[in-house]
Design an enzyme around this catalytic site. Structure first.
Site, PDB file in Angstrom:
ATOM      1  N   HIS A 107      -9.563   0.686   4.985  1.00 24.38           N
ATOM      2  CA  HIS A 107      -8.275   0.866   5.674  1.00 24.38           C
ATOM      3  C   HIS A 107      -8.494   1.760   6.897  1.00 24.38           C
ATOM      4  O   HIS A 107      -9.316   2.679   6.861  1.00 24.38           O
ATOM      5  CB  HIS A 107      -7.259   1.500   4.707  1.00 24.38           C
ATOM      6  CG  HIS A 107      -5.866   1.501   5.253  1.00 24.38           C
ATOM      7  ND1 HIS A 107      -5.439   2.433   6.170  1.00 24.38           N
ATOM      8  CD2 HIS A 107      -4.812   0.678   5.028  1.00 24.38           C
ATOM      9  CE1 HIS A 107      -4.174   2.168   6.485  1.00 24.38           C
ATOM     10  NE2 HIS A 107      -3.775   1.118   5.807  1.00 24.38           N
ATOM     11  N   LYS A 162       0.040   4.239  -0.153  1.00 25.15           N
ATOM     12  CA  LYS A 162      -0.654   5.376   0.484  1.00 25.15           C
ATOM     13  C   LYS A 162      -0.550   6.617  -0.394  1.00 25.15           C
ATOM     14  O   LYS A 162      -0.491   6.501  -1.617  1.00 25.15           O
ATOM     15  CB  LYS A 162      -0.101   5.615   1.892  1.00 25.15           C
ATOM     16  CG  LYS A 162      -0.047   4.339   2.731  1.00 25.15           C
ATOM     17  CD  LYS A 162       0.079   4.612   4.189  1.00 25.15           C
ATOM     18  CE  LYS A 162       0.270   3.306   4.933  1.00 25.15           C
ATOM     19  NZ  LYS A 162       0.052   3.404   6.350  1.00 25.15           N
ATOM     20  N   GLY A 167       2.503   1.851  10.745  1.00 25.10           N
ATOM     21  CA  GLY A 167       3.428   2.971  10.613  1.00 25.10           C
ATOM     22  C   GLY A 167       4.160   3.318  11.898  1.00 25.10           C
ATOM     23  O   GLY A 167       4.790   4.367  11.997  1.00 25.10           O
ATOM     24  N   SER A 227       3.503  -2.588  10.192  1.00 26.75           N
ATOM     25  CA  SER A 227       4.966  -2.587  10.304  1.00 26.75           C
ATOM     26  C   SER A 227       5.591  -3.919   9.874  1.00 26.75           C
ATOM     27  O   SER A 227       6.545  -4.399  10.493  1.00 26.75           O
ATOM     28  CB  SER A 227       5.400  -2.197  11.728  1.00 26.75           C
ATOM     29  OG  SER A 227       4.970  -0.875  12.015  1.00 26.75           O
ATOM     30  N   GLU A 242      -5.286  -5.564  10.552  1.00 31.22           N
ATOM     31  CA  GLU A 242      -4.260  -4.541  10.747  1.00 31.22           C
ATOM     32  C   GLU A 242      -4.515  -3.808  12.061  1.00 31.22           C
ATOM     33  O   GLU A 242      -5.335  -2.874  12.108  1.00 31.22           O
ATOM     34  CB  GLU A 242      -4.304  -3.523   9.605  1.00 31.22           C
ATOM     35  CG  GLU A 242      -4.043  -4.092   8.246  1.00 31.22           C
ATOM     36  CD  GLU A 242      -3.472  -3.033   7.316  1.00 31.22           C
ATOM     37  OE1 GLU A 242      -2.345  -3.227   6.850  1.00 31.22           O
ATOM     38  OE2 GLU A 242      -4.130  -2.011   7.096  1.00 31.22           O
ATOM     39  N   GLU A 283      -6.927   4.159   8.058  1.00 35.09           N
ATOM     40  CA  GLU A 283      -6.756   5.607   7.825  1.00 35.09           C
ATOM     41  C   GLU A 283      -8.017   6.183   7.192  1.00 35.09           C
ATOM     42  O   GLU A 283      -8.375   7.337   7.457  1.00 35.09           O
ATOM     43  CB  GLU A 283      -5.505   5.848   6.957  1.00 35.09           C
ATOM     44  CG  GLU A 283      -4.237   5.608   7.777  1.00 35.09           C
ATOM     45  CD  GLU A 283      -3.017   5.185   6.976  1.00 35.09           C
ATOM     46  OE1 GLU A 283      -3.027   5.303   5.740  1.00 35.09           O
ATOM     47  OE2 GLU A 283      -2.041   4.718   7.599  1.00 35.09           O
ATOM     48  N   ASN A 341       0.869  -1.179   0.000  1.00 36.59           N
ATOM     49  CA  ASN A 341       0.000   0.000   0.000  1.00 36.59           C
ATOM     50  C   ASN A 341       0.909   1.233   0.000  1.00 36.59           C
ATOM     51  O   ASN A 341       1.527   1.542   1.014  1.00 36.59           O
ATOM     52  CB  ASN A 341      -0.882  -0.046   1.257  1.00 36.59           C
ATOM     53  CG  ASN A 341      -1.684   1.227   1.453  1.00 36.59           C
ATOM     54  OD1 ASN A 341      -1.773   2.070   0.554  1.00 36.59           O
ATOM     55  ND2 ASN A 341      -2.266   1.372   2.634  1.00 36.59           N
TER      56      ASN A 341
HETATM   57  C1  PEP Z   1      -0.810  -0.148   6.039  1.00 36.48           C
HETATM   58  O1  PEP Z   1      -0.889   1.028   5.755  1.00 36.48           O
HETATM   59  O2  PEP Z   1      -1.690  -0.941   5.642  1.00 36.48           O
HETATM   60  C2  PEP Z   1       0.337  -0.606   6.836  1.00 36.48           C
HETATM   61  C3  PEP Z   1       0.310  -1.815   7.310  1.00 36.48           C
HETATM   62  O3  PEP Z   1       1.353   0.288   7.017  1.00 36.48           O
HETATM   63  P1  PEP Z   1       2.823  -0.031   7.649  1.00 36.48           P
HETATM   64  O4  PEP Z   1       3.317  -1.274   7.001  1.00 36.48           O
HETATM   65  O5  PEP Z   1       3.643   1.174   7.298  1.00 36.48           O
HETATM   66  O6  PEP Z   1       2.628  -0.202   9.105  1.00 36.48           O
END
Ligand code: PEP
Length: 251
Positions: free
Chosen positions: A96, A12, A174, A213, A168, A98, A10
């Site tokens: 997601h 973003k 992040g 992460s 997630e 976000e 992703n």
């Molecule tokens: C995500 O945005 O779906 C995500 C898992 O981000 P990150 O890997 O940066 O934690």
């Protein structure tokens, strides 16, 4: 049950169409020979066309990060499922955290989008996961259950087999703080059991990813768990060499 592993990146709100050229070329070079993992990259809307063109025929798939719940109409600024399929996208991330946190996206919205995505031959990647406050209150399972049941309402077992789910935990996105493989497995196992209750044996066919992460050095441990079928990778997907290492976690 033999489920094909999935690694999805992703990007973003990063990478212009111009900047994507070299990233896509590096991904093509690094991942040309991989056949046993379903690879997906999800750039922003303005970079989707170039990604679909450059990755056509490579085995690397392209997904969007969101879409609208109507196929067309007076929704200024929005992008529809048919528009994504027309470009050559095969996947779309829905719900997601976000989008839930900053744009007020609800389980009901995700549910409406899910049906439009399936109708237009897009594989939805449906995201669920608890916040730190919810985790600390011991509400992880209750939150995931509510998000799963709300997002997947009225789906048939046949539809379930067509989608991908991503667990997630919001506190891991992040932040550099990954759930341990055992903790991720516990929640993903819980989600699969819940799906078994609601959808029967289709629950054993649906791929459930972990996201939060994911890095080259923690993917193998996560993938060793029985119910974890892949990773949804944010930050680390912007580094083509690192993303390729994640895809090649078995090497
Ligand atoms: C995500 O945005 O779906 C995500 C898992 O981000 P990150 O890997 O940066 O934690």
């Amino acid at each position: 049950m033999n489920r094909r592993p999935v690694i999805a990146g992703n990007w973003k709100m990063n990478v212009t169409a111009g900047e994507a050229e070299s990233l896509l070329n590096q991904l093509k070079a690094e991942l040309a020979a991989v056949g046993d993992v379903e690879i997906i990259v999800c750039p922003s809307f303005t970079t989707l066309a170039v990604a679909c063109q450059r990755l056509a025929g490579t085995g690397i798939n392209v997904g969007a990060q969101n879409m609208h719940w109507e196929a067309e109409g007076a929704y200024t600024g929005e992008v529809s499922g048919p528009m994504l399929s027309d470009l050559g996208c095969g996947y779309v991330i829905l719900g997601h955290s976000e989008r839930r946190a900053y744009f007020g996206e609800s389980d009901g919205d995700v549910n409406k989008k899910l049906f439009v995505a399936l109708k237009h031959k897009l594989t939805p990647i449906v995201c669920v996961g608890e916040t730190l406050t919810e985790k600390e209150a011991g509400r992880t399972e209750a939150v995931c259950e509510q998000q799963i049941r709300g997002s997947l309402a009225n789906l048939t077992p046949g539809d379930l087999e067509q989608i991908i789910i991503a667990y997630e935990p919001v506190w891991a996105i992040g932040t550099g703080r990954t759930a341990t493989p055992g903790d991720a497995q516990a929640v993903i196992g819980f989600i699969r059991n819940l799906l078994r209750t609601d959808f029967g044996s289709a629950a054993d066919k649906v791929r459930i990813l972990y996201g939060g992460s994911v890095k080259p050095d923690n993917i193998a441990g996560l993938m060793a768990e029985a119910d974890i079928d892949g990773g949804l990778v944010g930050g680390a997907s912007l580094d083509p060499a690192g993303f390729a290492q994640i895809v090649k976690y078995k090497d």
